[in-house]
Write an enzyme that holds these catalytic residues in place. Structure first.
Site, short mmCIF file in Angstrom:
data_model
loop_
_atom_site.label_atom_id
_atom_site.label_comp_id
_atom_site.label_asym_id
_atom_site.label_seq_id
_atom_site.Cartn_x
_atom_site.Cartn_y
_atom_site.Cartn_z
N THR A 1 7.11 -4.87 15.59
CA THR A 1 7.93 -6.04 15.25
C THR A 1 9.02 -5.68 14.25
OG1 THR A 1 6.46 -6.74 13.45
CG2 THR A 1 6.00 -7.61 15.65
N ASP A 2 10.03 -6.55 14.17
CA ASP A 2 11.13 -6.34 13.22
C ASP A 2 10.95 -7.25 12.01
OD1 ASP A 2 11.88 -8.90 14.07
OD2 ASP A 2 13.51 -8.18 15.33
N GLN A 3 11.94 -7.34 11.15
CA GLN A 3 11.85 -8.14 9.93
C GLN A 3 11.70 -9.63 10.22
OE1 GLN A 3 15.24 -6.94 7.60
NE2 GLN A 3 13.98 -5.51 6.42
N MET A 4 12.06 -10.05 11.41
CA MET A 4 11.91 -11.46 11.77
C MET A 4 10.53 -11.76 12.34
SD MET A 4 15.66 -12.14 13.52
CE MET A 4 15.52 -10.74 14.62
N VAL B 1 9.42 -10.57 15.13
CA VAL B 1 9.57 -10.59 16.59
C VAL B 1 9.50 -9.15 17.09
CG1 VAL B 1 11.22 -11.10 18.45
CG2 VAL B 1 10.97 -12.69 16.54
#
Length: 141
Positions: A15-18, A20
């Site tokens: 996942t990324d910082q969001m 997602v």
């Protein structure tokens, strides 16, 4: 049409910082799905490599529909969209646990000799594998 299904547990690292799933991880899942399809049919990509062949991607298209997040499970559905003398196109759907489509994609591949990168027909390398792809592909070239 034969469709292979492979379940993927989404890891935090994907996942990324969001929160997602990072877009490039879908490509990794597609490779997992493609490998699973080949194995489900009774063949191995590792076997091709051991014989001195590679299957590079020459085109890729992906459409993101609904975000996936850590802790969910994704199902990668993979099939042979089309198969011709030198090119094979694989189709993919990546689904949420409830069946919602997260992404759809296609990847186009050729076979080449490892030492020269010259294209070669699957029919010449493995006629049984080629015949199976012709049997199950959605569209013929």
């Amino acid at each position: 049409m034969f469709i292979s299904e492979k379940e993927i547990e989404i890891r935090y690292a994907e996942t990324d910082q969001m929160g997602v799933v990072y877009h490039a991880n879908y490509l990794v899942w597609m490779e997992i799905g493609r490998t699973s399809l080949i194995q489900d049919l009774g063949f191995t990509y590792a076997g091709l490599e051991a014989e001195g062949y590679l299957s590079p991607v020459i085109d890729l298209s992906i459409q993101y529909k609904a975000a996936m997040r850590y802790g969910q499970k994704a199902t990668v559905r993979t099939w042979v969209e089309s198969h011709g003398k030198l090119r094979t196109v694989y189709g993919y759907e990546i689904l949420h646990e409830n069946g919602t489509i997260a992404a759809t994609a296609t990847s186009e591949h050729i076979l080449v000799k490892r030492d020269s990168f010259r294209p070669v027909s699957l029919m010449k390398i493995d006629p049984a594998w080629d015949a199976k792809y012709m049997e199950i592909c959605r569209v013929t070239d």
